[in-house]
Write an enzyme that holds these catalytic residues in place. Structure first.
Site, PDB file in Angstrom:
ATOM      1  N   SER A  16       0.703  -1.324  -0.189  1.00  8.47           N
ATOM      2  CA  SER A  16      -0.236   0.108  -0.367  1.00  8.47           C
ATOM      3  C   SER A  16       0.764   1.128   0.041  1.00  8.47           C
ATOM      4  CB  SER A  16      -0.902  -0.176   1.310  1.00  8.47           C
ATOM      5  OG  SER A  16      -0.423  -0.047   2.783  1.00  8.47           O
ATOM      6  N   LEU A  18       3.347   4.190   0.196  1.00 13.45           N
ATOM      7  CA  LEU A  18       4.515   4.675  -1.036  1.00 13.45           C
ATOM      8  C   LEU A  18       4.950   3.685  -1.322  1.00 13.45           C
ATOM      9  CD1 LEU A  18       5.744   7.484   1.263  1.00 13.45           C
ATOM     10  CD2 LEU A  18       4.341   7.524  -0.174  1.00 13.45           C
ATOM     11  N   ASP A  58       7.907  -9.667   8.198  1.00 14.73           N
ATOM     12  CA  ASP A  58       7.888  -8.591   9.495  1.00 14.73           C
ATOM     13  C   ASP A  58       9.041  -8.585   9.021  1.00 14.73           C
ATOM     14  OD1 ASP A  58       7.584  -7.353  11.170  1.00 14.73           O
ATOM     15  OD2 ASP A  58       6.208  -9.144  12.329  1.00 14.73           O
ATOM     16  N   CYS A  85       9.911   0.672   3.139  1.00 13.79           N
ATOM     17  CA  CYS A  85       9.047   1.994   3.376  1.00 13.79           C
ATOM     18  C   CYS A  85       7.704   1.155   4.049  1.00 13.79           C
ATOM     19  CB  CYS A  85       7.866   1.675   1.773  1.00 13.79           C
ATOM     20  SG  CYS A  85       8.683   2.836   0.263  1.00 13.79           S
ATOM     21  N   SER A 154      11.113  10.288   7.478  1.00 18.18           N
ATOM     22  CA  SER A 154       9.723  11.358   7.249  1.00 18.18           C
ATOM     23  C   SER A 154      10.182  12.818   8.106  1.00 18.18           C
ATOM     24  CB  SER A 154       8.595  11.623   8.499  1.00 18.18           C
ATOM     25  OG  SER A 154       8.018  12.419   8.391  1.00 18.18           O
ATOM     26  N   TYR A 167       7.457   7.794  16.743  1.00 19.49           N
ATOM     27  CA  TYR A 167       7.830   8.764  14.879  1.00 19.49           C
ATOM     28  C   TYR A 167       8.760   9.358  14.943  1.00 19.49           C
ATOM     29  CZ  TYR A 167       6.463   8.596  10.443  1.00 19.49           C
ATOM     30  OH  TYR A 167       6.172   8.754   8.883  1.00 19.49           O
ATOM     31  N   LYS A 171      12.745   7.493  13.131  1.00 19.10           N
ATOM     32  CA  LYS A 171      12.898   8.442  11.729  1.00 19.10           C
ATOM     33  C   LYS A 171      14.078   8.833  11.697  1.00 19.10           C
ATOM     34  CE  LYS A 171       9.484   6.057   9.222  1.00 19.10           C
ATOM     35  NZ  LYS A 171       9.326   5.745   8.529  1.00 19.10           N
ATOM     36  N   PHE A 200       1.607  13.296   2.703  1.00 18.01           N
ATOM     37  CA  PHE A 200       1.461  12.005   1.142  1.00 18.01           C
ATOM     38  C   PHE A 200      -0.019  11.659   1.287  1.00 18.01           C
ATOM     39  CE2 PHE A 200       5.349  13.281   0.198  1.00 18.01           C
ATOM     40  CZ  PHE A 200       5.547  13.098  -1.651  1.00 18.01           C
TER      41      PHE A 200
END
Length: 261
Positions: A16, A18, A58, A85, A154, A167, A171, A200
């Site tokens: 799914s 990107l 995974d 991704c 990100s 997060y 990143k 996005f």
């Protein structure tokens, strides 16, 4: 390196968003693509649609990574391109207040660790395992290029918002990996580049109310809209084909700079 030199590619999170857009673009260019994802139903559907291969992986589980790599290489040969991704984006404040009681609660360590495990450790595991195989391939460029790794961070790595501690940290770790890993792999002709997407059109935005979506779009200087996954995929192919892009992180965000909230 030309896309025609990329006989096989692996895209994590390829079912799914990107990852899917990248897998589709690569397949259209004639690349044999293996999609690594946990979503079997969606992954198999996308793989069938593009003539690729789905591998139930995974990225936090080394055994499934190894099994996926074995399956992909048996079908397509050793990959020359890895696109990372796979990722998650939880939202929790470091200290929050319960609505019902007003009590203060700390961000749970389990969520933080899980986010880092998927977004950062999973990315590194894929890089290390794929680069080891790529290093044994014959060069396909005059400079001795053997392969390319593109990872996804990100803009939160640099502009983390309220509620993005886990997060943003995960990143930022991906950004921090980029240059040293590029230097590690320079001797075997493997380039490493990281993309930092802004806002996005991914499944994460599917349930966002229209008014909030418009407000988010208005905050992007130009173009004032959400990015299209196809634009991310286009940058991946540009990175592959530009041999001087190495050890770099690239913001893909329409000049967006995230506000605290």
């Amino acid at each position: 390196m030309q896309l025609s030199d990329v006989s096989a590619a692996i895209v994590t999170g390829g079912a799914s968003g990107l990852g899917e857009a990248t897998a589709r673009r690569l397949a259209q260019a004639g690349v044999k693509v293996a999609l690594f994802d946990r979503d079997t139903a969606r992954g198999e559907a996308v793989a069938a649609d593009i003539g690729g291969l789905f591998c139930a992986v995974d990225v936090t589980d080394e055994a499934t990574i190894d099994a996926g790599l074995e399956k992909a290489r048996a079908a397509h040969g050793v990959e020359r391109l890895l696109v990372n991704c796979a990722g998650v984006a939880p939202g929790k404040r470091t200290v929050a207040k319960k609505r019902d009681t007003g009590a203060l609660v700390a961000h749970d360590v389990e969520t933080f660790a899980r986010t880092v495990q998927i977004n950062l450790v999973g990315t590194f595991a894929m890089i290390a395992k794929c680069a080891t195989a790529m290093a044994g391939l014959d060069p396909v460029t005059a400079d001795g290029g053997r392969g390319v790794v593109v990872s996804t961070a990100s803009v939160a790595a640099q502009d983390g918002q309220i509620g993005q501690a886990a997060y943003a940290a995960s990143k930022a770790g991906v950004v921090g990996l980029t240059l040293p890993v590029a230097r590690d792999l320079a001797g075997v002709g493997i380039r490493v580049v990281t993309i930092l997407p802004g806002l996005f059109e991914t499944p994460m935005f599917a349930s966002v109310p229209e008014d909030i979506r418009k407000a988010l779009e208005a905050g992007v200087p130009f173009p004032s809209r959400l990015g299209k996954p196809s634009e991310y995929a286009a940058l991946v192919t540009a990175i592959v084909e530009n041999d001087m892009l190495n050890g770099e992180t690239i913001r893909l965000d329409g000049a967006l700079r995230m506000q605290p909230k």
